[in-house]
Write a protein that holds these residues in place. Structure first.
Motif, PDB file in Angstrom:
ATOM      1  N   SER A 125       0.837  -1.203   0.000  1.00 45.32           N
ATOM      2  CA  SER A 125       0.000   0.000   0.000  1.00 45.32           C
ATOM      3  C   SER A 125       0.871   1.251   0.000  1.00 45.32           C
ATOM      4  O   SER A 125       2.044   1.209   0.337  1.00 45.32           O
ATOM      5  N   GLU A 126       0.263   2.352  -0.379  1.00 45.83           N
ATOM      6  CA  GLU A 126       0.998   3.602  -0.526  1.00 45.83           C
ATOM      7  C   GLU A 126       1.367   4.193   0.833  1.00 45.83           C
ATOM      8  O   GLU A 126       0.790   3.824   1.837  1.00 45.83           O
ATOM      9  N   PRO A 127       2.303   5.142   0.843  1.00 48.42           N
ATOM     10  CA  PRO A 127       2.671   5.766   2.112  1.00 48.42           C
ATOM     11  C   PRO A 127       1.446   6.408   2.780  1.00 48.42           C
ATOM     12  O   PRO A 127       0.649   7.053   2.108  1.00 48.42           O
ATOM     13  N   HIS A 128       1.304   6.196   4.061  1.00 51.00           N
ATOM     14  CA  HIS A 128       0.184   6.797   4.788  1.00 51.00           C
ATOM     15  C   HIS A 128       0.750   7.504   6.011  1.00 51.00           C
ATOM     16  O   HIS A 128       1.970   7.554   6.197  1.00 51.00           O
ATOM     17  N   VAL A 158       4.692   7.781   7.120  1.00 51.83           N
ATOM     18  CA  VAL A 158       5.223   9.144   7.041  1.00 51.83           C
ATOM     19  C   VAL A 158       5.755   9.574   8.409  1.00 51.83           C
ATOM     20  O   VAL A 158       6.835  10.157   8.525  1.00 51.83           O
ATOM     21  N   TYR A 159       5.017   9.243   9.450  1.00 50.07           N
ATOM     22  CA  TYR A 159       5.437   9.588  10.811  1.00 50.07           C
ATOM     23  C   TYR A 159       6.782   8.958  11.139  1.00 50.07           C
ATOM     24  O   TYR A 159       7.725   9.648  11.539  1.00 50.07           O
ATOM     25  N   ASP A 178       8.876   9.441  -4.294  1.00 51.59           N
ATOM     26  CA  ASP A 178       8.291  10.764  -4.534  1.00 51.59           C
ATOM     27  C   ASP A 178       7.825  11.399  -3.233  1.00 51.59           C
ATOM     28  O   ASP A 178       8.026  12.594  -2.994  1.00 51.59           O
ATOM     29  N   THR A 179       7.184  10.573  -2.395  1.00 51.93           N
ATOM     30  CA  THR A 179       6.705  11.098  -1.127  1.00 51.93           C
ATOM     31  C   THR A 179       7.866  11.558  -0.251  1.00 51.93           C
ATOM     32  O   THR A 179       7.828  12.638   0.334  1.00 51.93           O
ATOM     33  N   TRP A 180       8.889  10.738  -0.170  1.00 51.67           N
ATOM     34  CA  TRP A 180      10.036  11.120   0.682  1.00 51.67           C
ATOM     35  C   TRP A 180      10.692  12.399   0.168  1.00 51.67           C
ATOM     36  O   TRP A 180      11.143  13.231   0.941  1.00 51.67           O
ATOM     37  N   ASP A 206      -4.728  11.986   5.045  1.00 52.03           N
ATOM     38  CA  ASP A 206      -3.930  12.036   3.828  1.00 52.03           C
ATOM     39  C   ASP A 206      -2.796  13.035   3.999  1.00 52.03           C
ATOM     40  O   ASP A 206      -3.019  14.239   4.029  1.00 52.03           O
ATOM     41  N   PRO A 207      -1.567  12.528   4.138  1.00 53.61           N
ATOM     42  CA  PRO A 207      -0.450  13.443   4.360  1.00 53.61           C
ATOM     43  C   PRO A 207      -0.266  14.447   3.215  1.00 53.61           C
ATOM     44  O   PRO A 207       0.106  15.595   3.451  1.00 53.61           O
TER      45      PRO A 207
END
Length: 626
Positions: free
Chosen positions: A17-20, A24-25, A81-83, A307-308
């Motif tokens: 699953s995608e980053p949540h 993220v925390y 991408d999120t990071w 949603d971050p």
RNA sequence: GGCGGUGUAGCUCAGCGGUUAGAGCACACGGUUCAUAACCGUGGUGUCCAGGGUUCGAAUCCCUGCACCGCCA
């Protein structure tokens, strides 16, 4: 002299699953520690990555029409991408499908086998085919799958066991001699009591899972994902590979940052593997808590996810970082709410910090031509403010050593408050007739801000950079030593820029959604909802829950189970035989470990009374409601 | 069912044997105008979950109960 090293890891996240908000925390916390120790001139290695093997993943890929490799490649890009968006400064990104990792896992596995820590046996258990999970007898509910309620079958599978049972005494001794090994202390106690209750050997290979790393000495087996995943902490450093300089430099890890759900893997199984390999154990396994919403776990099935990306788009990355780091002490669970987030942003970031920068620069613009003025002799109160920044630096160090970024931020905010108080007391706008004093006050404030920017850097790096840019630095400098030794250059041209944390008008979105009444739906939309009459065959309470009943219902052609939050209003025996209305085509959801294959309809009034909808006279189960 | 944790101001929490129990946010009033209706000052409220015990003295230690949470089975 060689620098001190600091090796910190996050778990590798399952790329299913995608980053949540949870991942993220973890990653933000690890990044903060990494940045902090870099500031202090440590040689830091910060590792994160992805866990890309396992049956579940292969199935998800297939469902979405990809090969497993295509799917994990795609997911890896999403994580990267999120990071990037959040400013994560990891030094490496390990993926368990990378060759460098697979080779090390195989070598490690071979080594454990050669040293007698792995042996062939059979894994016996009750297997639920739809859930693809083994259960022990005690776990079954009335002989059926505790997850979906369907029948299970007894199966035996050949497997290699890891001799975990041998390591109990050694682990206990180690943990008792190293109080800092598991943090916080409550988790340490859990680990100790688990070990004392006796460790069993643990199955380390599967024969039925193909999407995994083959066992070198018996290739019909693949290495179980938990084993595969744990090895990432050393495979990324090149352990047992041609170039193991990083391993020699950075191992053992200083901090394995994890969520409390995977404590046992990291505080028991992983150390046992390391002992079997005869290499040192990590210094600290640091387990953080979970974020909850209104007391409940965040889960997709409840639809209460955070949603971050949306938060970042509204408030900015640093607001997200600040909130997560500040709101809750590391290790405890934290309650997320939009209100709390907004409050932190407005009162701490916008009002205290952002406004401070803004007012100081305005004063400097008006009274010292937008440049750093030349101070004359400092008074006690000027020195006091600057000394406070140095004391705060010490306190931040102490708090970070105790793994408490929340308190560290708390002490930084005391300095910010002091600076706000200082400007009020000194009132530079009343000093126009005393130019020397005016310059000294402005200088003191600018210098304090420069120091504050360094204190803040590990936590909210973008803002720290912006502060220095506004103070006129072309090339912002961040190093812990610079808090005291260097002073802001006299004459430096200031560069008052945009408001650091502009006020965000909250509610717009929500109020529109909530107050502008509910949108009308068309008859076609309503038709999508398939309501049916069902008869309750059996009902019982869900263990460890005061609110939930597990109902078995008859829908004419089929039977289903649903989980309903009505236990506070209806006793199980009252429900049996009742006809109820259920949403027939609702996406199934797992609640407290049970699959709920539908939802019953009930009405609740403002006094909290709850009434179940039921047909006015008896009709056949399965009848459609329209 | 076993082990552990938590229960303190409207909210989030600190204090964990010793003067009238604290902080932040929220609230009220005052100051200020450099500032993002921001900032600074002042102020109030608390059966410190309940009951019992130890003690000269308990929010703080012990016991029992209740509620919630975690780990395990």
């Amino acid at each position: 002299m060689e620098k001190n090293k600091f090796y910190i890891t996050t778990p590798i996240y399952y790329s299913n699953s995608e980053p949540h908000i949870g991942t993220v925390y973890t990653t933000i916390v690890a990044d903060t520690f990494a940045r902090f120790y870099r500031l202090k001139d440590y040689d830091v290695f910060f590792l994160t990555g992805l866990d890309e093997h396992g049956q579940k993943l292969a199935r998800t890929a297939q469902e979405k029409g990809y090969t497993p490799q295509e799917y994990v490649d795609m997911m890896a890009q999403k994580f990267l991408d999120t990071w990037k968006k959040i400013g994560i400064t990891n030094d490496d990104f390990i993926r368990t499908t990378q060759k460098r990792h697979e080779e090390v896992v195989q070598k490690v596995f071979q080594k454990l086998y050669d040293n007698g820590y792995l042996y062939k046996g059979t894994y016996a258990g009750w297997y639920c085919t739809p859930c693809e999970t083994f259960y022990q007898k005690e776990e079954l509910h009335d002989g059926n799958c505790p997850n979906c309620g369907r029948p299970v079958e007894f199966l035996e599978e050949e497997t290699y066991y890891f001799k975990l049972s041998e390591f109990g005494p050694a682990l206990l001794k180690y943990i008792e001699e190293h109080p800092e090994f598991v943090y916080p202390e409550s988790r340490r106690n859990e680990v100790i009591s688990f070990i004392k209750s006796g460790l069993k050997d643990i199955s380390a290979t599967r024969t039925t899972v193909k999407w995994g790393i083959p066992v070198p000495f018996d290739p019909k087996h693949t290495v179980y994902v938990w084993f595969d995943a744990l090895v990432n902490y050393i495979s990324a450093l090149g352990y047992l590979s041609d170039d193991d300089t990083k391993f020699r430099r950075y191992w053992p890890a200083d901090v394995h940052l994890i969520g409390k759900d995977i404590l046992r893997f990291h505080a028991i199984i992983w150390p046992a593997i390391l002992m079997a390999l005869n290499i040192p154990l990590p210094k600290t396994v640091l387990a953080h808590g979970f974020w909850t919403i209104k007391g409940g776990k965040i889960s997709k099935s409840k639809g209460n996810k955070v949603d971050p990306h949306e938060l970042i788009n509204i408030y900015g990355v640093d607001a997200l970082r600040y909130f997560l780091l500040r709101e809750v002490p590391l290790g405890l669970d934290g309650e997320y709410s939009d209100e709390a987030f907004h409050r932190r942003y407005t009162s701490d970031l916008a009002n205290d910090l952002g406004n401070l920068l803004n007012r100081v620069l305005t004063v400097a613009e008006k009274y010292s031509e937008g440049k750093v003025p030349n101070p004359s002799e400092m008074k006690e109160e000027d020195k006091a403010l600057l000394e406070k920044t140095e004391e705060t630096a010490k306190r931040v160090e102490e708090e970070m050593e105790k793994f408490n970024p929340s308190s560290a931020l708390g002490s930084i905010w005391e300095v910010i408050q002091d600076a706000n108080r200082y400007i009020d007391q000194q009132a530079p706008w009343n000093l126009t007739s005393d130019k020397e004093r005016l310059n000294t006050v402005i200088y003191t404030l600018l210098e304090a801000l420069r120091r504050i920017s360094i204190l803040l850097y590990a936590f909210i790096p973008d803002s720290a950079v912006k502060i220095q840019e506004q103070l006129g630095y072309q090339d912002p400098q961040f190093s812990w030593d610079l808090i005291k030794d260097v002073k802001i250059p006299v004459g430096q041209k200031l560069n008052k820029g945009k408001i650091l944390f502009p006020r965000v008008e909250r509610k717009e979105k929500e109020e529109k959604e909530e107050i502008a009444s509910e949108p009308k739906i068309t008859i076609d939309e309503f038709k999508k909802i398939d309501l049916r009459v069902a008869k309750v065959l059996s009902a019982r309470r869900v263990e460890n829950s005061d609110k939930l009943l597990l109902l078995e219902i008859d829908l004419g052609d089929e039977k289903r189970q649903i989980v309903a939050g009505i236990a506070e209003h209806y006793k199980p025996e009252d429900m049996v035989g009742k006809e109820i209305i259920v949403v027939y085509n609702l996406q199934p959801a797992k609640i407290r470990g049970y699959e709920s294959q539908g939802m019953l309809l009930a009405a609740k009034d403002s006094k909290g009374r709850l009434a179940i909808l039921t047909p006015e006279k008896e009709v056949d189960p399965g009848s459609k409601v329209s």
